[in-house]
Design an enzyme around this catalytic site. Sequence first.
Site, PDB file in Angstrom:
ATOM      1  N   GLY A  54      24.385  66.292   5.134  1.00  0.00           N
ATOM      2  CA  GLY A  54      25.821  66.006   5.108  1.00  0.00           C
ATOM      3  C   GLY A  54      26.227  64.836   4.225  1.00  0.00           C
ATOM      4  O   GLY A  54      27.262  64.212   4.447  1.00  0.00           O
ATOM      5  N   ASN A  73      27.286  65.072   1.177  1.00  0.00           N
ATOM      6  CA  ASN A  73      28.550  65.477   0.535  1.00  0.00           C
ATOM      7  C   ASN A  73      29.705  65.385   1.529  1.00  0.00           C
ATOM      8  O   ASN A  73      30.816  65.012   1.156  1.00  0.00           O
ATOM      9  CB  ASN A  73      28.454  66.899  -0.009  1.00  0.00           C
ATOM     10  N   MET A  79      24.279  76.617   4.376  1.00  0.00           N
ATOM     11  CA  MET A  79      23.277  77.571   3.904  1.00  0.00           C
ATOM     12  C   MET A  79      23.417  78.979   4.498  1.00  0.00           C
ATOM     13  O   MET A  79      22.457  79.735   4.516  1.00  0.00           O
ATOM     14  CB  MET A  79      21.869  77.004   4.158  1.00  0.00           C
ATOM     15  N   ILE A 139      25.664  82.670   4.324  1.00  0.00           N
ATOM     16  CA  ILE A 139      26.567  83.399   3.432  1.00  0.00           C
ATOM     17  C   ILE A 139      27.704  83.982   4.276  1.00  0.00           C
ATOM     18  O   ILE A 139      27.461  84.704   5.249  1.00  0.00           O
ATOM     19  CB  ILE A 139      25.810  84.505   2.660  1.00  0.00           C
ATOM     20  N   ASN A 184      32.988  75.537  -2.888  1.00  0.00           N
ATOM     21  CA  ASN A 184      31.566  75.275  -2.644  1.00  0.00           C
ATOM     22  C   ASN A 184      31.044  74.338  -3.716  1.00  0.00           C
ATOM     23  O   ASN A 184      31.557  74.314  -4.832  1.00  0.00           O
ATOM     24  CB  ASN A 184      30.776  76.595  -2.694  1.00  0.00           C
ATOM     25  N   HIS A 218      27.446  73.519  -5.675  1.00  0.00           N
ATOM     26  CA  HIS A 218      26.118  74.105  -5.895  1.00  0.00           C
ATOM     27  C   HIS A 218      25.328  73.213  -6.862  1.00  0.00           C
ATOM     28  O   HIS A 218      25.866  72.773  -7.871  1.00  0.00           O
ATOM     29  CB  HIS A 218      26.275  75.523  -6.465  1.00  0.00           C
ATOM     30  N   GLU A 255      27.011  64.944  -7.357  1.00  0.00           N
ATOM     31  CA  GLU A 255      27.811  65.823  -6.486  1.00  0.00           C
ATOM     32  C   GLU A 255      28.849  65.004  -5.717  1.00  0.00           C
ATOM     33  O   GLU A 255      29.990  65.435  -5.530  1.00  0.00           O
ATOM     34  CB  GLU A 255      26.903  66.549  -5.485  1.00  0.00           C
TER      35      GLU A 255
END
Length: 193
Positions: free
Chosen positions: A20, A22, A95, A97, A112, A114, A179
């Site tokens: 976490g 981000n 993680m 979908i 998102n 990546h 990021e």
Amino acid sequence: MALSTGYSKIRTAVFISGTGSNLKSLIKFSKIKKSPISIKLIVSNNSKAKGLNFAKTYKIKKKVLNFKNKNSDEIKLLSILNINNIEMICLAGFMKILSKNFIKKFKGKILNIHPSLLPKYKGLNTHEKVLKNNEKYSGCTVHFVNSKLDSGKIVLQKKVKISKNETQVSLAKKILAQEHKLYPKAIIKIFSL
Ligand code: GAR
């Protein structure tokens, strides 16, 4: 991004699965005046995710759904998002979908991050693949989520140079630091369009 909101800041949910970092950078960003978002909910598929601790630290609601039955958990999640008037979702190291149906319900409102220069290296183990291919550069990408994995419209990217003795660990660390800056920048960009 056109969002109908009666609130001054866009009510945002952040979905995580792990550390976490981000999420932490987004929470910090959300507290500055120029931020268009306010984080109202943290969602995780992993009850042991370290990032869930930020819910307590920053007094943000959290919800854990293990996604073992994706269909029913997504239905529960949509209802939770609804109850909390969530208008935007930021995936941050999430993680799982999401289904086409879920994405449709939040069309154009899911972002998102990546850890690669998309469209290169979609999916998992990006750093391993990048190093194996002797790439000179890698980086990170913030993009809208559509029904195809890591394929939605790109908002912003940041390139990093791969060093001589780069390892997966050093590359991941280098990219992660970028990021943390890129996600807030991308959110500002979206709302200033
Ligand atoms: C980040 O590097 C993010 O880009 C990546 O997981 C890490 C999460 O770190 N996401 C993906 O690989 C999604 N496919 P964090 O939990 O410290 O934010």
